[in-house]
Design an enzyme around this catalytic site. Sequence first.
Site, PDB file in Angstrom:
ATOM      1  N   GLU A 148       0.887  -1.178   0.000  1.00  0.00           N
ATOM      2  CA  GLU A 148       0.000   0.000   0.000  1.00  0.00           C
ATOM      3  C   GLU A 148       0.916   1.217   0.000  1.00  0.00           C
ATOM      4  O   GLU A 148       1.329   1.700   1.050  1.00  0.00           O
ATOM      5  CB  GLU A 148      -0.886  -0.010   1.256  1.00  0.00           C
ATOM      6  N   CYS A 162      -2.408   9.335   2.006  1.00  0.00           N
ATOM      7  CA  CYS A 162      -2.019   8.686   0.744  1.00  0.00           C
ATOM      8  C   CYS A 162      -3.013   9.052  -0.349  1.00  0.00           C
ATOM      9  O   CYS A 162      -2.679   9.080  -1.527  1.00  0.00           O
ATOM     10  CB  CYS A 162      -1.935   7.176   0.929  1.00  0.00           C
TER      11      CYS A 162
HETATM   12  P1  NAD Z   1       7.964   5.452   4.829  1.00  0.00           P
HETATM   13  O1  NAD Z   1       8.054   4.681   3.585  1.00  0.00           O
HETATM   14  O2  NAD Z   1       9.065   6.387   5.182  1.00  0.00           O
HETATM   15  O3  NAD Z   1       7.826   4.447   6.096  1.00  0.00           O
HETATM   16  C1  NAD Z   1       6.765   3.528   6.182  1.00  0.00           C
HETATM   17  C2  NAD Z   1       7.163   2.369   7.050  1.00  0.00           C
HETATM   18  O4  NAD Z   1       8.133   1.565   6.363  1.00  0.00           O
HETATM   19  C3  NAD Z   1       7.820   2.748   8.380  1.00  0.00           C
HETATM   20  O5  NAD Z   1       7.313   1.911   9.390  1.00  0.00           O
HETATM   21  C4  NAD Z   1       9.294   2.472   8.120  1.00  0.00           C
HETATM   22  O6  NAD Z   1      10.030   2.210   9.279  1.00  0.00           O
HETATM   23  C5  NAD Z   1       9.215   1.263   7.222  1.00  0.00           C
HETATM   24  N1  NAD Z   1      10.387   1.003   6.375  1.00  0.00           N
HETATM   25  C6  NAD Z   1      11.131   1.913   5.707  1.00  0.00           C
HETATM   26  N2  NAD Z   1      12.096   1.292   4.987  1.00  0.00           N
HETATM   27  C7  NAD Z   1      11.945  -0.041   5.199  1.00  0.00           C
HETATM   28  C8  NAD Z   1      12.636  -1.213   4.732  1.00  0.00           C
HETATM   29  N3  NAD Z   1      13.681  -1.141   3.921  1.00  0.00           N
HETATM   30  N4  NAD Z   1      12.185  -2.420   5.147  1.00  0.00           N
HETATM   31  C9  NAD Z   1      11.125  -2.522   5.982  1.00  0.00           C
HETATM   32  N5  NAD Z   1      10.446  -1.453   6.471  1.00  0.00           N
HETATM   33  C10 NAD Z   1      10.849  -0.218   6.070  1.00  0.00           C
HETATM   34  O7  NAD Z   1       6.564   6.244   4.798  1.00  0.00           O
HETATM   35  P2  NAD Z   1       5.989   7.380   5.744  1.00  0.00           P
HETATM   36  O8  NAD Z   1       6.726   8.652   5.539  1.00  0.00           O
HETATM   37  O9  NAD Z   1       5.841   6.854   7.147  1.00  0.00           O
HETATM   38  O10 NAD Z   1       4.496   7.529   5.176  1.00  0.00           O
HETATM   39  C11 NAD Z   1       4.136   8.301   4.071  1.00  0.00           C
HETATM   40  C12 NAD Z   1       4.034   7.467   2.809  1.00  0.00           C
HETATM   41  O11 NAD Z   1       3.145   6.370   3.000  1.00  0.00           O
HETATM   42  C13 NAD Z   1       3.441   8.244   1.645  1.00  0.00           C
HETATM   43  O12 NAD Z   1       4.135   7.912   0.484  1.00  0.00           O
HETATM   44  C14 NAD Z   1       2.002   7.766   1.585  1.00  0.00           C
HETATM   45  O13 NAD Z   1       1.373   7.931   0.338  1.00  0.00           O
HETATM   46  C15 NAD Z   1       2.166   6.334   1.961  1.00  0.00           C
HETATM   47  N6  NAD Z   1       0.920   5.764   2.474  1.00  0.00           N
HETATM   48  C16 NAD Z   1       0.250   4.891   1.668  1.00  0.00           C
HETATM   49  C17 NAD Z   1      -0.963   4.363   2.102  1.00  0.00           C
HETATM   50  C18 NAD Z   1      -1.743   3.416   1.229  1.00  0.00           C
HETATM   51  O14 NAD Z   1      -2.643   2.766   1.746  1.00  0.00           O
HETATM   52  N7  NAD Z   1      -1.477   3.317  -0.060  1.00  0.00           N
HETATM   53  C19 NAD Z   1      -1.478   4.710   3.359  1.00  0.00           C
HETATM   54  C20 NAD Z   1      -0.754   5.592   4.149  1.00  0.00           C
HETATM   55  C21 NAD Z   1       0.460   6.110   3.693  1.00  0.00           C
END
Ligand code: NAD
Length: 503
Positions: free
Chosen positions: A257, A291
Amino acid sequence: MDIRSETTELLGRLGVRADRLAGGDLVVRSPVTGEQIAALKTISAGDAAAMIEEADAAFRAWRNVPAPKRGELVRLLGEELRAAKADLGRLVSIEVGKIPSEGLGEVQEMIDICDFAVGLSRQLYGLTIATERPGHRMMETWHPLGVVGVISAFNFPVAVWSWNAALALVCGNSVVWKPSEKTPLTALACQAIFARAAERAADVPNGLVQVLIGDGAIGEVLVDHPKVPLVSATGSTRMGRAVGPRLAKRFARAILELGGNNAGIVCPSADLDMAVRAIAFGAMGTAGQRCTTLRRLFVHDSVYDTLVPRLRKAYQSVSVGSPLETSALVGPLIDRVAFEGMQKALDAAKAEGGTVTGGERVDTGGAEAYYVRPALVEMPKQTGPVLEETFAPILYVMKYSELDQAIAEHNAVGAGLSSSIFTRDLMESERFLSAEGSDCGIANVNIGTSGAEIGGAFGGEKETGGGRESGSDAWRAYMRRATNTVNYSKALPLAQGVSFDID
Ligand code: NAD
Protein backbone atom coordinates in the site's frame (compact mmCIF):
# COMPACT_ATOMS: atom_id res chain seq x y z
CA MET A 1 -0.66 20.96 31.30
CA ASP A 2 2.40 20.67 29.02
CA ILE A 3 2.24 18.30 26.09
CA ARG A 4 4.69 15.77 27.51
CA SER A 5 2.77 15.42 30.77
CA GLU A 6 -0.50 15.15 28.89
CA THR A 7 0.97 12.40 26.69
CA THR A 8 2.19 10.44 29.72
CA GLU A 9 -1.17 10.84 31.42
CA LEU A 10 -3.11 9.75 28.31
CA LEU A 11 -0.87 6.73 27.82
CA GLY A 12 -1.31 5.83 31.49
CA ARG A 13 -5.08 5.86 31.08
CA LEU A 14 -4.73 3.75 27.93
CA GLY A 15 -2.65 1.20 29.86
CA VAL A 16 0.98 2.04 28.97
CA ARG A 17 3.31 2.33 31.95
CA ALA A 18 5.29 5.56 32.33
CA ASP A 19 8.60 3.69 32.71
CA ARG A 20 8.30 2.55 29.06
CA LEU A 21 8.32 6.16 27.91
CA ALA A 22 11.74 7.35 29.08
CA GLY A 23 15.42 6.45 28.90
CA GLY A 24 15.38 4.91 25.41
CA ASP A 25 17.11 5.75 22.15
CA LEU A 26 14.05 6.51 19.99
CA VAL A 27 13.13 10.16 20.56
CA VAL A 28 9.45 10.85 19.85
CA ARG A 29 8.42 14.43 19.12
CA SER A 30 4.95 15.89 18.74
CA PRO A 31 4.64 17.81 15.48
CA VAL A 32 2.16 20.08 17.30
CA THR A 33 4.94 21.86 19.22
CA GLY A 34 8.08 20.06 18.04
CA GLU A 35 8.80 19.07 21.64
CA GLN A 36 10.09 15.69 22.77
CA ILE A 37 7.27 13.68 24.36
CA ALA A 38 9.02 10.35 24.96
CA ALA A 39 12.22 8.36 24.43
CA LEU A 40 11.46 4.68 23.85
CA LYS A 41 13.71 1.66 23.90
CA THR A 42 14.02 0.10 20.46
CA ILE A 43 14.42 -3.64 20.10
CA SER A 44 17.35 -5.55 18.61
CA ALA A 45 17.12 -7.67 15.46
CA GLY A 46 17.54 -10.76 17.68
CA ASP A 47 14.62 -9.73 19.89
CA ALA A 48 12.50 -9.10 16.81
CA ALA A 49 13.25 -12.59 15.48
CA ALA A 50 12.36 -14.12 18.86
CA MET A 51 9.03 -12.27 18.88
CA ILE A 52 8.27 -13.57 15.39
CA GLU A 53 8.96 -17.13 16.61
CA GLU A 54 6.60 -16.54 19.52
CA ALA A 55 3.93 -15.24 17.12
CA ASP A 56 4.42 -18.36 14.99
CA ALA A 57 3.82 -20.57 18.04
CA ALA A 58 0.70 -18.53 18.85
CA PHE A 59 -0.53 -18.99 15.27
CA ARG A 60 -0.28 -22.77 15.58
CA ALA A 61 -2.75 -22.69 18.49
CA TRP A 62 -4.98 -19.90 17.16
CA ARG A 63 -5.60 -21.56 13.78
CA ASN A 64 -7.51 -24.33 15.56
CA VAL A 65 -9.90 -21.95 17.34
CA PRO A 66 -13.16 -21.82 15.29
CA ALA A 67 -13.43 -18.65 13.25
CA PRO A 68 -16.59 -17.30 14.99
CA LYS A 69 -14.75 -17.67 18.33
CA ARG A 70 -11.83 -15.74 16.85
CA GLY A 71 -14.40 -13.14 15.88
CA GLU A 72 -15.36 -12.82 19.55
CA LEU A 73 -11.83 -11.57 20.32
CA VAL A 74 -12.19 -8.92 17.61
CA ARG A 75 -15.63 -7.98 18.94
CA LEU A 76 -14.05 -7.37 22.34
CA LEU A 77 -11.26 -5.36 20.69
CA GLY A 78 -13.97 -3.18 19.15
CA GLU A 79 -15.54 -2.72 22.58
CA GLU A 80 -12.22 -1.72 24.13
CA LEU A 81 -11.63 0.72 21.27
CA ARG A 82 -15.05 2.30 21.85
CA ALA A 83 -14.14 2.80 25.51
CA ALA A 84 -10.72 4.26 24.58
CA LYS A 85 -11.85 6.35 21.61
CA ALA A 86 -11.50 9.81 23.16
CA ASP A 87 -8.04 9.14 24.64
CA LEU A 88 -6.65 7.31 21.62
CA GLY A 89 -8.02 9.96 19.24
CA ARG A 90 -6.36 12.69 21.31
CA LEU A 91 -3.09 10.72 21.30
CA VAL A 92 -3.26 10.50 17.48
CA SER A 93 -3.66 14.30 17.41
CA ILE A 94 -0.61 14.73 19.65
CA GLU A 95 1.62 12.24 17.86
CA VAL A 96 0.65 13.02 14.23
CA GLY A 97 -0.90 16.50 14.49
CA LYS A 98 -4.33 15.53 13.13
CA ILE A 99 -7.24 17.83 13.97
CA PRO A 100 -9.57 16.33 16.64
CA SER A 101 -12.28 15.11 14.28
CA GLU A 102 -9.68 13.32 12.16
CA GLY A 103 -7.95 11.82 15.20
CA LEU A 104 -11.28 10.51 16.45
CA GLY A 105 -12.28 9.52 12.91
CA GLU A 106 -9.23 7.31 12.68
CA VAL A 107 -10.26 5.45 15.84
CA GLN A 108 -13.82 5.18 14.50
CA GLU A 109 -12.35 3.50 11.43
CA MET A 110 -10.74 0.93 13.76
CA ILE A 111 -14.09 0.27 15.41
CA ASP A 112 -15.77 -0.07 12.01
CA ILE A 113 -13.25 -2.62 10.74
CA CYS A 114 -13.66 -4.64 13.95
CA ASP A 115 -17.43 -4.76 13.37
CA PHE A 116 -16.83 -5.78 9.76
CA ALA A 117 -14.39 -8.51 10.79
CA VAL A 118 -16.76 -9.94 13.41
CA GLY A 119 -19.37 -10.48 10.69
CA LEU A 120 -16.69 -11.84 8.40
CA SER A 121 -15.73 -14.45 11.01
CA ARG A 122 -18.92 -16.30 10.06
CA GLN A 123 -18.50 -15.73 6.31
CA LEU A 124 -15.10 -17.11 5.31
CA TYR A 125 -16.87 -18.89 2.48
CA GLY A 126 -15.41 -21.28 -0.06
CA LEU A 127 -17.06 -22.36 -3.32
CA THR A 128 -18.46 -25.72 -4.27
CA ILE A 129 -17.50 -26.30 -7.91
CA ALA A 130 -19.12 -28.55 -10.53
CA THR A 131 -16.85 -31.50 -11.27
CA GLU A 132 -16.64 -33.43 -14.55
CA ARG A 133 -16.24 -36.74 -12.72
CA PRO A 134 -19.31 -38.71 -11.48
CA GLY A 135 -19.46 -39.45 -7.75
CA HIS A 136 -17.05 -36.63 -6.94
CA ARG A 137 -17.30 -33.34 -5.12
CA MET A 138 -14.94 -30.40 -5.61
CA MET A 139 -14.71 -27.46 -3.23
CA GLU A 140 -12.49 -24.71 -1.94
CA THR A 141 -11.45 -24.43 1.68
CA TRP A 142 -9.80 -21.35 3.18
CA HIS A 143 -7.21 -21.91 5.88
CA PRO A 144 -5.23 -19.61 8.15
CA LEU A 145 -1.90 -18.52 6.69
CA GLY A 146 0.56 -17.90 9.54
CA VAL A 147 2.28 -14.84 10.97
CA VAL A 148 1.11 -11.68 9.20
CA GLY A 149 3.73 -8.92 9.27
CA VAL A 150 2.34 -5.37 9.26
CA ILE A 151 4.55 -2.37 8.47
CA SER A 152 2.75 0.95 8.79
CA ALA A 153 3.31 4.60 7.88
CA PHE A 154 3.18 7.58 10.23
CA ASN A 155 0.08 9.21 8.75
CA PHE A 156 -2.45 6.53 9.72
CA PRO A 157 -0.68 5.32 12.85
CA VAL A 158 -3.52 3.18 14.20
CA ALA A 159 -6.14 2.59 11.47
CA VAL A 160 -3.81 0.72 9.10
CA TRP A 161 -2.81 -1.69 11.85
CA SER A 162 -6.46 -2.38 12.65
CA TRP A 163 -7.40 -2.94 8.99
CA ASN A 164 -4.80 -5.68 8.87
CA ALA A 165 -5.08 -7.03 12.41
CA ALA A 166 -8.87 -7.37 12.53
CA LEU A 167 -8.93 -9.38 9.28
CA ALA A 168 -5.77 -11.37 10.04
CA LEU A 169 -7.06 -12.42 13.47
CA VAL A 170 -10.48 -13.66 12.32
CA CYS A 171 -8.70 -15.47 9.48
CA GLY A 172 -6.72 -17.37 12.14
CA ASN A 173 -3.36 -15.65 11.88
CA SER A 174 -1.07 -13.99 14.38
CA VAL A 175 0.18 -10.43 13.81
CA VAL A 176 3.60 -8.83 14.17
CA TRP A 177 3.44 -5.05 13.72
CA LYS A 178 6.32 -2.70 12.95
CA PRO A 179 4.78 0.78 13.32
CA SER A 180 6.42 3.91 11.96
CA GLU A 181 9.34 5.07 14.10
CA LYS A 182 7.63 8.49 14.05
CA THR A 183 4.49 7.18 15.76
CA PRO A 184 5.39 4.40 18.22
CA LEU A 185 3.29 5.76 21.11
CA THR A 186 -0.06 5.13 19.49
CA ALA A 187 1.21 1.61 18.71
CA LEU A 188 1.98 0.97 22.38
CA ALA A 189 -1.50 2.21 23.21
CA CYS A 190 -3.05 -0.22 20.69
CA GLN A 191 -1.01 -3.06 22.19
CA ALA A 192 -2.39 -2.25 25.64
CA ILE A 193 -5.95 -2.00 24.31
CA PHE A 194 -5.56 -5.35 22.53
CA ALA A 195 -4.19 -6.92 25.73
CA ARG A 196 -7.39 -5.92 27.57
CA ALA A 197 -9.53 -7.53 24.87
CA ALA A 198 -7.36 -10.67 24.93
CA GLU A 199 -7.73 -10.97 28.73
CA ARG A 200 -11.51 -10.96 28.37
CA ALA A 201 -11.62 -13.49 25.50
CA ALA A 202 -11.18 -17.26 25.70
CA ASP A 203 -8.41 -19.35 24.08
CA VAL A 204 -6.11 -16.45 23.13
CA PRO A 205 -2.52 -17.75 23.04
CA ASN A 206 0.33 -15.59 24.35
CA GLY A 207 2.19 -13.62 21.72
CA LEU A 208 -0.73 -13.49 19.25
CA VAL A 209 -0.14 -9.79 18.54
CA GLN A 210 3.37 -8.36 18.82
CA VAL A 211 4.72 -4.84 18.36
CA LEU A 212 8.29 -4.22 17.18
CA ILE A 213 9.52 -0.75 18.13
CA GLY A 214 12.29 0.22 15.73
CA ASP A 215 13.18 1.68 12.36
CA GLY A 216 13.31 0.31 8.81
CA ALA A 217 16.09 -2.14 9.77
CA ILE A 218 13.70 -3.87 12.20
CA GLY A 219 11.10 -3.85 9.42
CA GLU A 220 13.63 -5.77 7.33
CA VAL A 221 13.81 -8.53 9.96
CA LEU A 222 10.07 -9.02 9.44
CA VAL A 223 10.43 -8.88 5.66
CA ASP A 224 13.20 -11.50 5.59
CA HIS A 225 11.93 -13.91 8.25
CA PRO A 226 11.00 -17.32 6.79
CA LYS A 227 8.14 -17.74 9.27
CA VAL A 228 6.27 -14.68 7.97
CA PRO A 229 4.31 -15.80 4.88
CA LEU A 230 2.64 -12.41 4.31
CA VAL A 231 3.82 -8.84 4.86
CA SER A 232 1.34 -6.01 4.49
CA ALA A 233 3.50 -2.90 4.07
CA THR A 234 2.13 0.64 3.97
CA GLY A 235 4.40 3.56 3.19
CA SER A 236 6.28 5.29 0.43
CA THR A 237 6.93 3.79 -3.00
CA ARG A 238 10.63 4.00 -2.06
CA MET A 239 9.96 1.62 0.85
CA GLY A 240 7.91 -0.67 -1.43
CA ARG A 241 10.79 -0.87 -3.90
CA ALA A 242 13.02 -2.15 -1.10
CA VAL A 243 10.48 -4.50 0.48
CA GLY A 244 8.78 -5.98 -2.63
CA PRO A 245 11.80 -7.74 -4.18
CA ARG A 246 12.96 -9.09 -0.81
CA LEU A 247 9.58 -10.73 -0.26
CA ALA A 248 9.50 -12.03 -3.83
CA LYS A 249 12.94 -13.55 -3.36
CA ARG A 250 11.64 -15.90 -0.67
CA PHE A 251 8.21 -16.32 -2.36
CA ALA A 252 6.39 -14.60 0.50
CA ARG A 253 3.17 -12.76 -0.18
CA ALA A 254 3.01 -8.99 -0.18
CA ILE A 255 0.20 -6.50 0.26
CA LEU A 256 1.84 -3.25 -0.79
CA GLU A 257 0.00 0.00 0.00
CA LEU A 258 2.32 2.69 -1.31
CA GLY A 259 2.33 6.33 -2.40
CA GLY A 260 -0.39 8.11 -4.33
CA ASN A 261 -0.45 11.05 -6.75
CA ASN A 262 -4.19 11.42 -6.86
CA ALA A 263 -6.11 13.60 -9.27
CA GLY A 264 -9.55 15.03 -9.88
CA ILE A 265 -11.26 16.25 -13.03
CA VAL A 266 -13.78 19.11 -12.91
CA CYS A 267 -16.10 18.98 -15.93
CA PRO A 268 -18.27 21.75 -17.41
CA SER A 269 -21.46 20.46 -15.76
CA ALA A 270 -19.95 20.02 -12.27
CA ASP A 271 -21.72 21.36 -9.20
CA LEU A 272 -18.99 23.84 -8.34
CA ASP A 273 -20.12 24.45 -4.74
CA MET A 274 -19.79 20.75 -4.08
CA ALA A 275 -16.51 20.55 -5.99
CA VAL A 276 -14.92 23.39 -3.99
CA ARG A 277 -15.76 21.71 -0.68
CA ALA A 278 -14.60 18.27 -1.83
CA ILE A 279 -11.37 19.68 -3.30
CA ALA A 280 -10.65 21.71 -0.14
CA PHE A 281 -11.00 18.66 2.13
CA GLY A 282 -9.19 16.33 -0.26
CA ALA A 283 -6.22 18.64 -0.84
CA MET A 284 -5.81 20.52 2.46
CA GLY A 285 -7.23 18.02 5.00
CA THR A 286 -4.68 16.21 7.20
CA ALA A 287 -2.26 18.92 5.99
CA GLY A 288 -1.96 17.04 2.69
CA GLN A 289 -0.54 13.99 4.47
CA ARG A 290 -2.94 11.29 3.32
CA CYS A 291 -2.02 8.69 0.74
CA THR A 292 -5.32 9.67 -0.92
CA THR A 293 -4.73 13.44 -0.73
CA LEU A 294 -5.81 15.28 -3.88
CA ARG A 295 -2.59 16.48 -5.51
CA ARG A 296 -3.54 17.24 -9.14
CA LEU A 297 -6.64 18.90 -10.54
CA PHE A 298 -7.70 19.14 -14.18
CA VAL A 299 -10.31 21.86 -14.71
CA HIS A 300 -12.27 22.33 -17.92
CA ASP A 301 -11.43 25.68 -19.48
CA SER A 302 -15.11 26.74 -19.45
CA VAL A 303 -15.23 26.68 -15.61
CA TYR A 304 -11.58 27.41 -14.80
CA ASP A 305 -12.04 31.14 -14.25
CA THR A 306 -15.01 30.53 -11.93
CA LEU A 307 -13.59 27.66 -9.90
CA VAL A 308 -9.95 28.59 -9.44
CA PRO A 309 -10.50 32.05 -7.84
CA ARG A 310 -12.85 30.36 -5.34
CA LEU A 311 -10.19 27.79 -4.53
CA ARG A 312 -7.57 30.52 -4.19
CA LYS A 313 -9.79 32.28 -1.68
CA ALA A 314 -10.25 29.05 0.30
CA TYR A 315 -6.48 28.53 0.35
CA GLN A 316 -5.87 32.09 1.58
CA SER A 317 -8.45 31.89 4.34
CA VAL A 318 -8.24 28.31 5.67
CA SER A 319 -7.26 28.26 9.36
CA VAL A 320 -3.83 26.80 10.10
CA GLY A 321 -2.80 26.08 13.68
CA SER A 322 -2.48 23.74 16.62
CA PRO A 323 -4.97 20.89 16.48
CA LEU A 324 -4.95 20.79 20.28
CA GLU A 325 -5.71 24.40 21.12
CA THR A 326 -7.60 25.87 18.18
CA SER A 327 -10.38 24.91 15.83
CA ALA A 328 -7.95 25.07 12.90
CA LEU A 329 -8.66 22.85 9.91
CA VAL A 330 -5.00 22.42 8.95
CA GLY A 331 -2.51 21.13 11.51
CA PRO A 332 1.27 20.78 11.27
CA LEU A 333 3.48 18.80 8.91
CA ILE A 334 5.09 15.81 10.58
CA ASP A 335 8.62 17.30 10.69
CA ARG A 336 11.26 19.59 9.16
CA VAL A 337 12.10 17.10 6.41
CA ALA A 338 8.47 17.26 5.23
CA PHE A 339 8.57 21.07 5.27
CA GLU A 340 11.81 21.16 3.27
CA GLY A 341 10.42 18.66 0.77
CA MET A 342 7.41 20.91 0.25
CA GLN A 343 9.53 24.03 -0.31
CA LYS A 344 11.74 22.15 -2.77
CA ALA A 345 8.70 21.03 -4.77
CA LEU A 346 7.30 24.57 -4.82
CA ASP A 347 10.64 25.96 -6.08
CA ALA A 348 10.70 23.30 -8.79
CA ALA A 349 7.09 24.13 -9.77
CA LYS A 350 7.97 27.82 -10.10
CA ALA A 351 10.90 26.91 -12.31
CA GLU A 352 8.44 25.01 -14.55
CA GLY A 353 6.23 28.12 -14.86
CA GLY A 354 3.87 27.50 -11.92
CA THR A 355 2.09 30.33 -10.07
CA VAL A 356 1.93 29.64 -6.34
CA THR A 357 -0.71 30.81 -3.84
CA GLY A 358 0.27 30.00 -0.22
CA GLY A 359 2.98 27.52 0.74
CA GLU A 360 4.68 29.75 3.30
CA ARG A 361 5.53 28.70 6.85
CA VAL A 362 3.00 29.84 9.44
CA ASP A 363 4.78 30.96 12.56
CA THR A 364 3.02 29.12 15.36
CA GLY A 365 3.73 26.27 17.73
CA GLY A 366 7.50 26.74 18.19
CA ALA A 367 10.82 26.63 16.35
CA GLU A 368 10.62 22.89 15.63
CA ALA A 369 6.91 22.84 14.70
CA TYR A 370 6.28 23.10 10.96
CA TYR A 371 2.96 24.66 10.05
CA VAL A 372 2.39 25.77 6.47
CA ARG A 373 -0.33 27.47 4.51
CA PRO A 374 -1.48 24.93 1.91
CA ALA A 375 -0.29 25.76 -1.59
CA LEU A 376 -2.37 26.04 -4.75
CA VAL A 377 -0.15 25.96 -7.82
CA GLU A 378 -1.48 26.84 -11.26
CA MET A 379 0.66 24.97 -13.76
CA PRO A 380 0.90 25.44 -17.52
CA LYS A 381 1.52 21.69 -17.97
CA GLN A 382 1.89 18.49 -16.00
CA THR A 383 5.69 18.52 -15.62
CA GLY A 384 8.45 18.23 -12.99
CA PRO A 385 7.18 17.93 -9.40
CA VAL A 386 3.57 17.40 -10.56
CA LEU A 387 4.54 13.88 -11.61
CA GLU A 388 5.70 12.90 -8.10
CA GLU A 389 4.05 12.59 -4.70
CA THR A 390 5.25 15.31 -2.32
CA PHE A 391 3.78 14.44 1.07
CA ALA A 392 2.52 17.94 1.88
CA PRO A 393 -0.49 20.13 1.00
CA ILE A 394 0.28 21.14 -2.58
CA LEU A 395 -2.45 21.08 -5.21
CA TYR A 396 -1.36 21.52 -8.84
CA VAL A 397 -4.13 22.89 -11.05
CA MET A 398 -4.17 22.55 -14.85
CA LYS A 399 -6.64 23.41 -17.62
CA TYR A 400 -8.08 20.94 -20.08
CA SER A 401 -10.43 21.18 -23.04
CA GLU A 402 -11.20 17.52 -24.03
CA LEU A 403 -12.14 14.82 -21.47
CA ASP A 404 -10.02 12.17 -23.20
CA GLN A 405 -6.99 14.41 -22.90
CA ALA A 406 -7.73 15.00 -19.19
CA ILE A 407 -8.08 11.24 -18.57
CA ALA A 408 -4.81 10.57 -20.41
CA GLU A 409 -2.97 13.17 -18.28
CA HIS A 410 -4.71 11.87 -15.19
CA ASN A 411 -3.27 8.39 -15.84
CA ALA A 412 0.18 9.60 -16.92
CA VAL A 413 1.87 9.30 -13.52
CA GLY A 414 3.54 6.39 -11.72
CA ALA A 415 1.07 6.07 -8.86
CA GLY A 416 -2.48 4.71 -9.21
CA LEU A 417 -4.30 5.06 -5.90
CA SER A 418 -7.33 7.37 -5.91
CA SER A 419 -9.18 9.54 -8.39
CA SER A 420 -12.38 11.50 -8.84
CA ILE A 421 -14.49 13.27 -11.42
CA PHE A 422 -16.95 16.09 -10.79
CA THR A 423 -19.71 16.03 -13.38
CA ARG A 424 -23.50 15.81 -13.77
CA ASP A 425 -23.09 14.26 -17.22
CA LEU A 426 -23.67 10.49 -17.14
CA MET A 427 -21.57 9.89 -20.23
CA GLU A 428 -18.58 11.61 -18.69
CA SER A 429 -18.84 9.84 -15.35
CA GLU A 430 -19.30 6.42 -16.95
CA ARG A 431 -16.37 7.01 -19.25
CA PHE A 432 -14.21 7.89 -16.24
CA LEU A 433 -15.27 4.66 -14.48
CA SER A 434 -14.82 2.49 -17.58
CA ALA A 435 -11.86 0.36 -18.69
CA GLU A 436 -10.61 3.36 -20.67
CA GLY A 437 -11.06 5.72 -17.73
CA SER A 438 -9.21 6.16 -14.44
CA ASP A 439 -6.49 3.55 -13.92
CA CYS A 440 -6.64 3.82 -10.12
CA GLY A 441 -7.76 1.38 -7.44
CA ILE A 442 -10.29 3.98 -6.27
CA ALA A 443 -12.39 5.98 -8.76
CA ASN A 444 -15.11 8.31 -7.42
CA VAL A 445 -17.83 10.51 -8.88
CA ASN A 446 -18.78 13.77 -7.18
CA ILE A 447 -16.79 13.06 -4.06
CA GLY A 448 -13.13 13.73 -3.39
CA THR A 449 -10.20 11.33 -3.55
CA SER A 450 -9.80 10.88 0.21
CA GLY A 451 -11.99 9.59 3.01
CA ALA A 452 -12.69 5.99 1.96
CA GLU A 453 -15.03 3.76 3.96
CA ILE A 454 -13.86 0.43 5.35
CA GLY A 455 -16.51 -1.62 3.50
CA GLY A 456 -14.73 -1.34 0.15
CA ALA A 457 -11.38 -2.91 -0.73
CA PHE A 458 -8.72 -0.22 -0.33
CA GLY A 459 -5.56 0.08 -2.42
CA GLY A 460 -4.09 1.17 -5.72
CA GLU A 461 -2.42 0.07 -8.92
CA LYS A 462 0.99 0.66 -10.57
CA GLU A 463 3.54 2.22 -8.18
CA THR A 464 0.94 2.19 -5.41
CA GLY A 465 1.72 -1.52 -5.23
CA GLY A 466 -1.48 -3.38 -6.20
CA GLY A 467 -2.40 -4.44 -2.64
CA ARG A 468 -5.92 -4.43 -1.25
CA GLU A 469 -6.90 -4.15 2.40
CA SER A 470 -9.99 -3.62 4.50
CA GLY A 471 -13.44 -4.51 3.10
CA SER A 472 -14.99 -6.48 0.23
CA ASP A 473 -13.08 -9.75 -0.29
CA ALA A 474 -9.68 -8.37 0.80
CA TRP A 475 -9.70 -11.08 3.53
CA ARG A 476 -8.72 -13.69 0.95
CA ALA A 477 -5.16 -12.34 0.87
CA TYR A 478 -4.83 -13.29 4.56
CA MET A 479 -5.71 -16.96 4.01
CA ARG A 480 -4.50 -19.86 1.92
CA ARG A 481 -6.89 -21.57 -0.47
CA ALA A 482 -7.03 -25.35 -0.82
CA THR A 483 -8.93 -26.96 -3.68
CA ASN A 484 -10.33 -30.27 -2.45
CA THR A 485 -11.74 -33.08 -4.60
CA VAL A 486 -13.53 -35.94 -2.84
CA ASN A 487 -14.36 -39.23 -4.58
CA TYR A 488 -17.39 -40.92 -3.00
CA SER A 489 -17.88 -43.44 -5.85
CA LYS A 490 -16.45 -46.93 -6.26
CA ALA A 491 -14.67 -46.04 -9.51
CA LEU A 492 -11.62 -43.92 -10.24
CA PRO A 493 -12.38 -41.89 -13.37
CA LEU A 494 -9.51 -39.60 -14.36
CA ALA A 495 -10.04 -36.02 -15.45
CA GLN A 496 -9.86 -35.12 -19.16
CA GLY A 497 -10.75 -38.77 -20.03
CA VAL A 498 -7.19 -39.95 -19.37
CA SER A 499 -6.95 -43.71 -18.94
CA PHE A 500 -4.26 -45.42 -16.90
CA ASP A 501 -5.42 -48.98 -16.26
CA ILE A 502 -3.09 -51.30 -14.43
CA ASP A 503 -3.93 -54.99 -13.89
P1 NAD B 1 7.96 5.45 4.83
O1 NAD B 1 8.05 4.68 3.59
O2 NAD B 1 9.07 6.39 5.18
O3 NAD B 1 7.83 4.45 6.10
C1 NAD B 1 6.77 3.53 6.18
C2 NAD B 1 7.16 2.37 7.05
O4 NAD B 1 8.13 1.56 6.36
C3 NAD B 1 7.82 2.75 8.38
O5 NAD B 1 7.31 1.91 9.39
C4 NAD B 1 9.29 2.47 8.12
O6 NAD B 1 10.03 2.21 9.28
C5 NAD B 1 9.22 1.26 7.22
N1 NAD B 1 10.39 1.00 6.37
C6 NAD B 1 11.13 1.91 5.71
N2 NAD B 1 12.10 1.29 4.99
C7 NAD B 1 11.95 -0.04 5.20
C8 NAD B 1 12.64 -1.21 4.73
N3 NAD B 1 13.68 -1.14 3.92
N4 NAD B 1 12.19 -2.42 5.15
C9 NAD B 1 11.13 -2.52 5.98
N5 NAD B 1 10.45 -1.45 6.47
C10 NAD B 1 10.85 -0.22 6.07
O7 NAD B 1 6.56 6.24 4.80
P2 NAD B 1 5.99 7.38 5.74
O8 NAD B 1 6.73 8.65 5.54
O9 NAD B 1 5.84 6.85 7.15
O10 NAD B 1 4.50 7.53 5.18
C11 NAD B 1 4.14 8.30 4.07
C12 NAD B 1 4.03 7.47 2.81
O11 NAD B 1 3.15 6.37 3.00
C13 NAD B 1 3.44 8.24 1.64
O12 NAD B 1 4.13 7.91 0.48
C14 NAD B 1 2.00 7.77 1.59
O13 NAD B 1 1.37 7.93 0.34
C15 NAD B 1 2.17 6.33 1.96
N6 NAD B 1 0.92 5.76 2.47
C16 NAD B 1 0.25 4.89 1.67
C17 NAD B 1 -0.96 4.36 2.10
C18 NAD B 1 -1.74 3.42 1.23
O14 NAD B 1 -2.64 2.77 1.75
N7 NAD B 1 -1.48 3.32 -0.06
C19 NAD B 1 -1.48 4.71 3.36
C20 NAD B 1 -0.75 5.59 4.15
C21 NAD B 1 0.46 6.11 3.69
